[in-house]
Design an enzyme around this catalytic site. Structure first.
Site, PDB file in Angstrom:
ATOM      1  N   ASP A 182       0.881  -1.154   0.000  1.00 35.99           N
ATOM      2  CA  ASP A 182       0.000   0.000   0.000  1.00 35.99           C
ATOM      3  C   ASP A 182       0.932   1.221   0.000  1.00 35.99           C
ATOM      4  O   ASP A 182       1.767   1.376   0.878  1.00 35.99           O
ATOM      5  CB  ASP A 182      -0.899  -0.014   1.250  1.00 35.99           C
ATOM      6  CG  ASP A 182      -1.947   1.077   1.166  1.00 35.99           C
ATOM      7  OD1 ASP A 182      -2.889   1.057   1.972  1.00 35.99           O
ATOM      8  OD2 ASP A 182      -1.827   1.945   0.274  1.00 35.99           O
TER       9      ASP A 182
HETATM   10  C1  GLC Z   1      -3.893   4.585  -0.105  1.00 38.26           C
HETATM   11  C2  GLC Z   1      -4.837   3.495   0.414  1.00 38.26           C
HETATM   12  C3  GLC Z   1      -5.027   2.359  -0.542  1.00 38.26           C
HETATM   13  C4  GLC Z   1      -4.942   2.873  -1.976  1.00 38.26           C
HETATM   14  C5  GLC Z   1      -3.509   3.315  -2.193  1.00 38.26           C
HETATM   15  C6  GLC Z   1      -3.284   3.881  -3.606  1.00 38.26           C
HETATM   16  O1  GLC Z   1      -3.093   5.056   0.928  1.00 38.26           O
HETATM   17  O2  GLC Z   1      -4.539   2.952   1.687  1.00 38.26           O
HETATM   18  O3  GLC Z   1      -6.282   1.747  -0.247  1.00 38.26           O
HETATM   19  O4  GLC Z   1      -5.286   1.852  -2.905  1.00 38.26           O
HETATM   20  O5  GLC Z   1      -3.083   4.263  -1.223  1.00 38.26           O
HETATM   21  O6  GLC Z   1      -3.987   5.069  -3.764  1.00 38.26           O
END
Ligand code: GLC
Length: 690
Positions: A234
């Site tokens: 993430d």
């Molecule tokens: C964010 C979220 C995740 C998302 C990722 C890309 O921090 O936690 O759910 O898909 O970053 O945007």
């Protein structure tokens, strides 16, 4: 109907040079088929190895057509509906040049202070599994190589919904049993449905960050589950190992994340910067790198990119608006099926179309809080507000008076007075209240899950006029309802319903659709009860109707829900007959048949969500007071009786036992076929020893 073209977030030219210079393998949150083609051309023709890139984005609950937030859609208790909306989303997202979405979020959320419950399917694991697999199937479709197949990513692996105190990004202290029995199953369901990527969570699990957790990312995922797909961080979760105090520096963080099993670093740049040196030094074995590279290439091959790098990158598909009309129809149906009617005193709903109605509140005209959290590409020109939906439903505009009354979070000059005056002129007030959409989603944890104070003041003033009040809630979580809101004649939970909000709500309010949604999260009496969830373990001092002194309860409230998981009303009168079982003693090799007869005593056809619950009366670990084991939504005509039959297999009674093994245990069980987690009279059966 004309549509705005999708507003592509221009993929910057630096992205193209990154693809060449820094061997970027995937890009995210840039959309537009034409831009995607150019990026792909650069990748294929100008990069060293000519390997196509993956183009990804957070397309969570709709692309140009926005569907209800996932928590709202879970309230439909119709996984098949979620599959359809995910499919429509995939058609639009791939037309915009995307191969991969970072969805579905499959986190189980038991603490409504946490803002990201809005992205999931609520507090129950069985419901969570059903929606996880439906959304994966919907996004990916039957053929990964098809131009409209969108790679799914169950997230956030794992136990992100268990952050302490519901505070986003917080630590997670959790028993192995709860991890295994509550938080992991929706990921397994997603993988079994064909998901080939998974996103790691920001949080630690009992002190070991999920993004560098070898036991999780390699031991469980590869070793036990034999997951063949790709693990992506993430965002900067690998970088955050330093802040966690789990890695010394960037290089250490890179080594820990990669050797734990994270194949792709999304955003930190650490892998490009440090992996070559770590492999050269031998701290990262070349075999590990080869295995990871193989997984990335296999994923690209699986979706046909290596055969056709320009798959999905067809600008002519992007502007075909015929699909969008069909998706609007689906969005309206998904919206109304997600609505939950909590209360309907004196059958105040549905409203007569010739009634004098005052539509009051900050959401009456609002178009800025239609989408809900995590909507990046919605076509706002197509959104339908409550005002537009109500006006479209009413033949005589004169019978509808609209007053804001207050702002989303603050009073309006003269707002209360105008609202009270309108209430006095009306036969019924529809109070459109709720959370601004920025109150839920990522980094939106709240200490008190209540309405903004200015809205509560408005509700009290309008209710004091004595005109009957129907409350419409717009919300990304369960709320603790207070005062005049809690005491309103009717309460309708409308979540964030997306593009067709106004029409979907009007369909229910004016009776064109009988509400069929049920709560996927418990509505508590008070914020202080959080974390509150229906399937909580028993205690040694359960409160009973007879005795509440020195029992497990609060001074101010019983530790129950104001409106429990599974609760919801329709415009019918459904009576449940007794739950019966076909055998009192169930051999482990057999399957129990559980029955109940339902009857609709009302005057119109309604849909009912019939729920199957069990309770393991004695076990080697304290068991939940109730657990959902099945559900079914069925239609009952006026006066119709229907026998509902569930099959319950001993394997469904399995749990992580005190010795750490997984399985069922012989002994007594209660079983209910009921309309909610607090309703019904159980039947009993005994599971026999092996
Ligand atoms: C964010 C979220 C995740 C998302 C990722 C890309 O921090 O936690 O759910 O898909 O970053 O945007």
């Amino acid at each position: 109907m004309s549509y705005d073209p999708p507003r592509p977030i221009l993929v910057s030219s630096s992205a193209a040079s990154d693809v060449v210079k820094r061997q970027v393998g995937a890009l995210f949150n840039g959309v537009g088929a034409a831009q995607g083609r150019e990026i792909q051309r650069v990748a294929v023709e100008e990069s060293r190895l000519g390997i196509p890139v993956l183009l990804a984005a957070d397309v969570i609950h709709g692309m140009r057509t926005v569907f209800p937030i996932p928590l709202g859609e879970a309230a439909s208790f119709e996984p098949a509906l979620a599959e359809r909306t995910a499919r429509a989303t995939a058609v639009e997202a791939t037309a915009a040049g995307l191969h991969w979405t970072f969805a579905p979020a499959v986190d189980i959320a038991r603490d409504q202070r946490w803002g990201r419950g809005a992205e999931g399917a609520g507090e129950d694991t069985v419901l969570g599994c059903a929606f996880a697999e439906a959304r994966v199937r919907g996004f990916q479709g039957p053929d990964l190589r098809a131009a409209d197949s969108l790679l799914a990513t169950p997230k956030h692996f794992a136990a992100y919904g268990a952050v302490a105190a519901g505070m986003d990004y917080n630590y997670v202290e959790i028993s192995e049993g709860t991890l295994q029995d509550v938080h992991l199953p929706p990921f397994k369901a997603a993988f079994d449905a064909g998901a080939l990527t998974v996103m790691t969570a920001f949080n630690d699990i009992n002190g070991v960050p999920a993004s560098a957790n070898h036991a999780l990312l390699t031991g469980l995922l590869r070793g036990h589950w034999d997951f063949p797909g790709l693990v992506v961080s993430d965002y900067t979760a690998d970088m955050e190992l330093i802040a966690h105090g789990y890695a010394e520096d960037e290089r250490d963080a890179t080594r820990r994340a990669f050797t734990a099993g994270m194949d792709m670093s999304m955003q930190s740049g650490f892998y490009a910067a440090h992996l070559p040196g770590l492999v050269e030094s031998g701290e990262v074995p070349m075999a590990l790198l080869d295995a990871s590279v193989r997984r990335v290439l296999s994923l690209k091959a699986a979706i046909g990119l290596l055969d056709d790098p320009y798959r999905s990158l067809d600008p002519s598909r992007e502007d075909d608006i015929s699909r969008l009309e069909a998706h609007e129809t689906l969005a309206r149906d998904a919206g109304r099926r997600s609505i939950v009617l909590l209360k309907n005193e004196s059958d105040v709903l549905p409203l007569r179309r010739d009634a004098r109605i005052a539509l009051v509140g900050p959401f009456a005209r609002d178009r800025d809080n239609i989408e809900g959290c995590w909507t990046l590409f919605g076509d706002k020109s197509r959104y339908i507000s409550l005002e537009e939906g109500f006006r479209a439903a009413l033949p005589h505009a004169g019978s509808l008076e609209i007053v804001d009354g207050c702002g989303l979070e603050s009073p309006l000059e003269g707002g209360i007075e105008a609202a009270v005056a309108a209430a006095r002129r009306a036969e019924v007030v529809v109070l459109a209240l709720g959370e601004p959409q920025r109150y839920s989603g990522e980094a939106q944890s709240r200490t008190r899950i209540v309405l903004p104070a200015a809205q509560q003041v408005l509700a009290e003033a309008v209710s004091a006029t004595g005109t009957p009040v129907v409350v419409l809630l717009r919300n990304g979580r369960a709320l603790a309802l207070e005062g005049a809101v809690r005491d309103a004649r009717a309460i309708v939970v409308t979540w964030f319903l997306g593009s067709q909000t106004g029409h979907a709500v009007a369909d229910v309010v004016f009776g064109d659709y009988s509400p069929s949604g049920r709560l996927p999260v418990s509505f508590p009496h008070d914020s202080g009860q959080q974390p509150f969830f229906y399937n909580h373990p028993r205690t040694g001092r359960p409160e009973t109707p007879e005795m509440s002194e020195f029992k497990a309860r609060w001074r101010e409230h019983p530790n129950t829900a104001l409106y429990p998981f599974g609760h919801g009303l329709g415009y019918g009168r459904i009576e449940y007959g007794a739950t019966t079982v076909d055998m009192a003693k169930l051999p482990v090799s057999d399957v129990l048949t559980v029955r109940a007869t339902l009857r609709n005593h009302g005057t119109r056809a309604v849909e009912e969500v019939v729920q199957l619950y069990v309770h393991d009366r004695v076990a080697s670990r304290v068991r939940p007071v109730r657990e959902l084991k099945g559900f079914r939504k069925l239609m009952l005509q006026p006066g119709e009786s229907q026998e509902v039959v569930f099959r319950l297999a001993p394997a469904q009674l399995a749990f992580t036992r005190a010795d750490g093994t997984h399985g069922s245990e012989p002994g007594g069980f209660d079983v209910w076929i009921a309309p909610s987690a607090m309703a019904g009279v159980p039947a009993r059966f005994e599971l026999l020893p092996r």
